[in-house]
Motif scaffolding. Structure first.
Motif, PDB file in Angstrom:
ATOM      1  N   GLY A   3      11.981  13.235  29.178  1.00 57.13           N
ATOM      2  CA  GLY A   3      11.759  13.476  27.763  1.00 57.13           C
ATOM      3  C   GLY A   3      10.432  12.955  27.251  1.00 57.13           C
ATOM      4  N   THR A   4       9.734  12.072  28.007  1.00 59.35           N
ATOM      5  CA  THR A   4       8.462  11.558  27.527  1.00 59.35           C
ATOM      6  C   THR A   4       7.341  12.572  27.724  1.00 59.35           C
ATOM      7  OG1 THR A   4       8.083  10.477  29.648  1.00 59.35           O
ATOM      8  CG2 THR A   4       9.085   9.146  27.905  1.00 59.35           C
ATOM      9  N   ASN A   5       7.445  13.394  28.723  1.00 54.88           N
ATOM     10  CA  ASN A   5       6.462  14.433  29.001  1.00 54.88           C
ATOM     11  C   ASN A   5       7.023  15.760  28.492  1.00 54.88           C
ATOM     12  OD1 ASN A   5       4.835  16.383  30.151  1.00 54.88           O
ATOM     13  ND2 ASN A   5       4.668  15.336  32.111  1.00 54.88           N
ATOM     14  N   PRO A   6       6.241  16.524  27.718  1.00 55.30           N
ATOM     15  CA  PRO A   6       6.769  17.798  27.205  1.00 55.30           C
ATOM     16  C   PRO A   6       7.251  18.743  28.301  1.00 55.30           C
ATOM     17  CG  PRO A   6       4.654  17.294  26.181  1.00 55.30           C
ATOM     18  CD  PRO A   6       4.882  16.273  27.250  1.00 55.30           C
ATOM     19  N   GLN A   7       6.678  18.619  29.512  1.00 60.37           N
ATOM     20  CA  GLN A   7       7.072  19.510  30.595  1.00 60.37           C
ATOM     21  C   GLN A   7       8.393  19.110  31.248  1.00 60.37           C
ATOM     22  OE1 GLN A   7       3.763  18.742  30.257  1.00 60.37           O
ATOM     23  NE2 GLN A   7       3.008  20.785  29.870  1.00 60.37           N
ATOM     24  N   ASP A   8       8.860  17.884  31.021  1.00 63.37           N
ATOM     25  CA  ASP A   8      10.085  17.419  31.687  1.00 63.37           C
ATOM     26  C   ASP A   8      11.263  18.348  31.437  1.00 63.37           C
ATOM     27  OD1 ASP A   8       8.804  15.300  32.828  1.00 63.37           O
ATOM     28  OD2 ASP A   8       9.590  13.794  31.443  1.00 63.37           O
ATOM     29  N   HIS A   9      11.471  18.714  30.175  1.00 64.73           N
ATOM     30  CA  HIS A   9      12.600  19.588  29.841  1.00 64.73           C
ATOM     31  C   HIS A   9      12.422  20.955  30.494  1.00 64.73           C
ATOM     32  CE1 HIS A   9      15.753  21.662  27.697  1.00 64.73           C
ATOM     33  NE2 HIS A   9      14.854  22.540  27.275  1.00 64.73           N
ATOM     34  N   ALA A  32       9.008  23.843  42.749  1.00 67.61           N
ATOM     35  CA  ALA A  32       9.953  23.041  41.957  1.00 67.61           C
ATOM     36  C   ALA A  32       9.662  21.558  42.126  1.00 67.61           C
ATOM     37  CB  ALA A  32      11.386  23.361  42.372  1.00 67.61           C
ATOM     38  N   ALA A  33       9.377  21.141  43.373  1.00 67.00           N
ATOM     39  CA  ALA A  33       9.069  19.724  43.625  1.00 67.00           C
ATOM     40  C   ALA A  33       7.777  19.325  42.914  1.00 67.00           C
ATOM     41  CB  ALA A  33       8.957  19.475  45.122  1.00 67.00           C
ATOM     42  N   ALA A  34       6.771  20.178  42.959  1.00 69.21           N
ATOM     43  CA  ALA A  34       5.508  19.862  42.281  1.00 69.21           C
ATOM     44  C   ALA A  34       5.716  19.749  40.780  1.00 69.21           C
ATOM     45  CB  ALA A  34       4.464  20.938  42.599  1.00 69.21           C
ATOM     46  N   ASP A  35       6.530  20.632  40.218  1.00 68.73           N
ATOM     47  CA  ASP A  35       6.807  20.601  38.780  1.00 68.73           C
ATOM     48  C   ASP A  35       7.589  19.342  38.423  1.00 68.73           C
ATOM     49  OD1 ASP A  35       6.725  21.527  36.167  1.00 68.73           O
ATOM     50  OD2 ASP A  35       8.251  23.056  36.450  1.00 68.73           O
ATOM     51  N   THR A  36       8.546  18.993  39.257  1.00 62.30           N
ATOM     52  CA  THR A  36       9.351  17.792  39.014  1.00 62.30           C
ATOM     53  C   THR A  36       8.493  16.533  39.099  1.00 62.30           C
ATOM     54  OG1 THR A  36      11.306  18.872  39.888  1.00 62.30           O
ATOM     55  CG2 THR A  36      11.359  16.468  39.805  1.00 62.30           C
ATOM     56  N   ASN A  37       7.525  16.515  40.010  1.00 65.21           N
ATOM     57  CA  ASN A  37       6.670  15.338  40.201  1.00 65.21           C
ATOM     58  C   ASN A  37       5.489  15.310  39.243  1.00 65.21           C
ATOM     59  OD1 ASN A  37       8.298  14.484  42.301  1.00 65.21           O
ATOM     60  ND2 ASN A  37       7.118  15.615  43.822  1.00 65.21           N
ATOM     61  N   PRO A  44      -2.283  11.498  48.536  1.00 62.29           N
ATOM     62  CA  PRO A  44      -2.696  12.736  49.191  1.00 62.29           C
ATOM     63  C   PRO A  44      -1.498  13.661  49.373  1.00 62.29           C
ATOM     64  CG  PRO A  44      -3.426  10.802  50.436  1.00 62.29           C
ATOM     65  CD  PRO A  44      -2.541  10.319  49.328  1.00 62.29           C
ATOM     66  N   GLN A  45      -1.723  14.932  49.163  1.00 58.60           N
ATOM     67  CA  GLN A  45      -0.647  15.915  49.250  1.00 58.60           C
ATOM     68  C   GLN A  45      -0.667  16.587  50.621  1.00 58.60           C
ATOM     69  OE1 GLN A  45       1.573  16.440  46.785  1.00 58.60           O
ATOM     70  NE2 GLN A  45       0.570  14.879  45.572  1.00 58.60           N
ATOM     71  N   PRO A  46       0.501  16.817  51.210  1.00 55.28           N
ATOM     72  CA  PRO A  46       0.528  17.601  52.443  1.00 55.28           C
ATOM     73  C   PRO A  46      -0.056  18.987  52.183  1.00 55.28           C
ATOM     74  CG  PRO A  46       2.677  16.613  51.998  1.00 55.28           C
ATOM     75  CD  PRO A  46       1.809  16.370  50.801  1.00 55.28           C
ATOM     76  N   ALA A  47      -0.593  19.613  53.230  1.00 53.93           N
ATOM     77  CA  ALA A  47      -1.287  20.895  53.086  1.00 53.93           C
ATOM     78  C   ALA A  47      -0.428  21.951  52.409  1.00 53.93           C
ATOM     79  CB  ALA A  47      -1.757  21.386  54.450  1.00 53.93           C
ATOM     80  N   ASN A  48       0.879  21.981  52.708  1.00 53.49           N
ATOM     81  CA  ASN A  48       1.714  23.046  52.140  1.00 53.49           C
ATOM     82  C   ASN A  48       2.131  22.782  50.694  1.00 53.49           C
ATOM     83  OD1 ASN A  48       3.596  21.039  52.576  1.00 53.49           O
ATOM     84  ND2 ASN A  48       5.092  22.376  53.549  1.00 53.49           N
ATOM     85  N   THR A  49       1.712  21.656  50.115  1.00 55.17           N
ATOM     86  CA  THR A  49       2.046  21.393  48.705  1.00 55.17           C
ATOM     87  C   THR A  49       0.822  21.435  47.793  1.00 55.17           C
ATOM     88  OG1 THR A  49       1.860  18.999  48.937  1.00 55.17           O
ATOM     89  CG2 THR A  49       4.055  19.977  49.295  1.00 55.17           C
ATOM     90  N   ARG A  50      -0.379  21.547  48.362  1.00 56.62           N
ATOM     91  CA  ARG A  50      -1.583  21.559  47.517  1.00 56.62           C
ATOM     92  C   ARG A  50      -1.571  22.716  46.531  1.00 56.62           C
ATOM     93  NH1 ARG A  50      -5.176  20.811  52.127  1.00 56.62           N
ATOM     94  NH2 ARG A  50      -4.902  18.616  52.611  1.00 56.62           N
ATOM     95  N   ARG A  51      -1.261  23.886  47.011  1.00 59.13           N
ATOM     96  CA  ARG A  51      -1.257  25.066  46.129  1.00 59.13           C
ATOM     97  C   ARG A  51      -0.219  24.922  45.014  1.00 59.13           C
ATOM     98  NH1 ARG A  51      -2.264  31.029  48.163  1.00 59.13           N
ATOM     99  NH2 ARG A  51      -4.009  29.825  48.916  1.00 59.13           N
ATOM    100  N   PRO A  52       1.038  24.536  45.322  1.00 58.08           N
ATOM    101  CA  PRO A  52       2.005  24.339  44.225  1.00 58.08           C
ATOM    102  C   PRO A  52       1.564  23.272  43.222  1.00 58.08           C
ATOM    103  CG  PRO A  52       3.155  24.505  46.314  1.00 58.08           C
ATOM    104  CD  PRO A  52       1.693  24.445  46.635  1.00 58.08           C
ATOM    105  N   VAL A  53       0.988  22.170  43.722  1.00 55.07           N
ATOM    106  CA  VAL A  53       0.531  21.107  42.827  1.00 55.07           C
ATOM    107  C   VAL A  53      -0.586  21.622  41.927  1.00 55.07           C
ATOM    108  CG1 VAL A  53      -0.701  18.893  42.754  1.00 55.07           C
ATOM    109  CG2 VAL A  53       1.291  19.171  44.241  1.00 55.07           C
ATOM    110  N   ASN A  54      -1.528  22.368  42.493  1.00 53.56           N
ATOM    111  CA  ASN A  54      -2.622  22.931  41.687  1.00 53.56           C
ATOM    112  C   ASN A  54      -2.087  23.920  40.660  1.00 53.56           C
ATOM    113  OD1 ASN A  54      -4.550  21.445  43.032  1.00 53.56           O
ATOM    114  ND2 ASN A  54      -5.064  23.073  44.464  1.00 53.56           N
ATOM    115  N   TRP A  55      -1.130  24.751  41.071  1.00 50.92           N
ATOM    116  CA  TRP A  55      -0.558  25.746  40.161  1.00 50.92           C
ATOM    117  C   TRP A  55       0.128  25.060  38.978  1.00 50.92           C
ATOM    118  CZ3 TRP A  55       4.181  27.219  38.185  1.00 50.92           C
ATOM    119  CH2 TRP A  55       4.235  28.494  37.592  1.00 50.92           C
TER     120      TRP A  55
END
Length: 198
Positions: A3-9, A32-37, A44-55
């Motif tokens: 609830g502290t971050n507008p994106q949490d909900h 989903a994991a990138a959004d949750t985090n 450092p992000q594993p190679a297969n999570t860089r794109r989701p984190v950037n998105w």
């Protein structure tokens, strides 16, 4: 703390909807994991999570612009010199999501559906808002909006409606809009408050 971050909900709702899908899918799981985090960890992000984190990070920037400015970033304007590069980049990102929707994973689509800043069809959304504002003015005042120079909002709605009527006359309205206008015109003619193009 939730609830502290507008994106949490938005993140938790998107994850809930995605998990109710028949086949959630591993690619969606990374988004989903990138959004949750919150997509802002310093580790450092594993190679297969860089794109989701950037998105997700770009989506958050897009939504932050919307919160700060009361509108979504523009991709274009009549005078491109007045469009800041950062806003154009954010608007371009949204345009890319629309253009390549079939390449998005299910989680991305759900998350964009939930975003208050993102529209799959911005032009249709603007048209529907104008239509709703026209109907609201008609219901509130009992009269259609006219080209009233003393009231810029009423003037803009009257001008918008006149353009829609002209497009209707030349058969240039999509069917869904033409149907909505036909219902409105029938209402206007029964109440005697029909507005003719000027």
């Amino acid at each position: 703390m939730p609830g502290t971050n507008p994106q949490d909900h938005l993140s938790s709702r998107a994850k809930e909807l995605w998990l109710n899908e028949p086949d959630p899918g591993p690619r969606s799981a990374r988004y989903a994991a990138a959004d949750t985090n919150d997509a802002d960890g310093d580790a450092p992000q594993p190679a297969n999570t860089r794109r989701p984190v950037n998105w997700v990070s770009t989506l958050y920037g897009y939504e932050e612009f919307w919160r700060e400015n009361g509108r979504s970033p523009r991709e274009n304007t009549r005078n491109l010199a007045t469009l800041p590069a950062e806003e154009r980049r954010k608007g371009g990102w949204a345009g890319y999501q629309r253009k390549f929707e079939e390449r998005l994973c299910r989680y991305q689509i759900i998350r964009l559906d939930l975003s208050p800043a993102f529209e799959w069809d911005p032009q249709e959304n603007i048209w529907q808002k104008n239509f709703a504002a026209y109907v609201h003015h008609l219901q509130r005042t009992g009269n259609p909006p006219y080209l009233n120079g003393a009231d810029p909002v009423e003037f803009a709605l009257g001008r918008w409606f006149n353009r829609q009527l002209r497009q209707l006359q030349i058969d240039a309205q999509p069917k869904n809009r033409a149907d909505q206008l036909a219902v409105l015109l029938a209402l206007l003619s029964t109440t005697g408050a029909i507005s003719h193009p000027r």
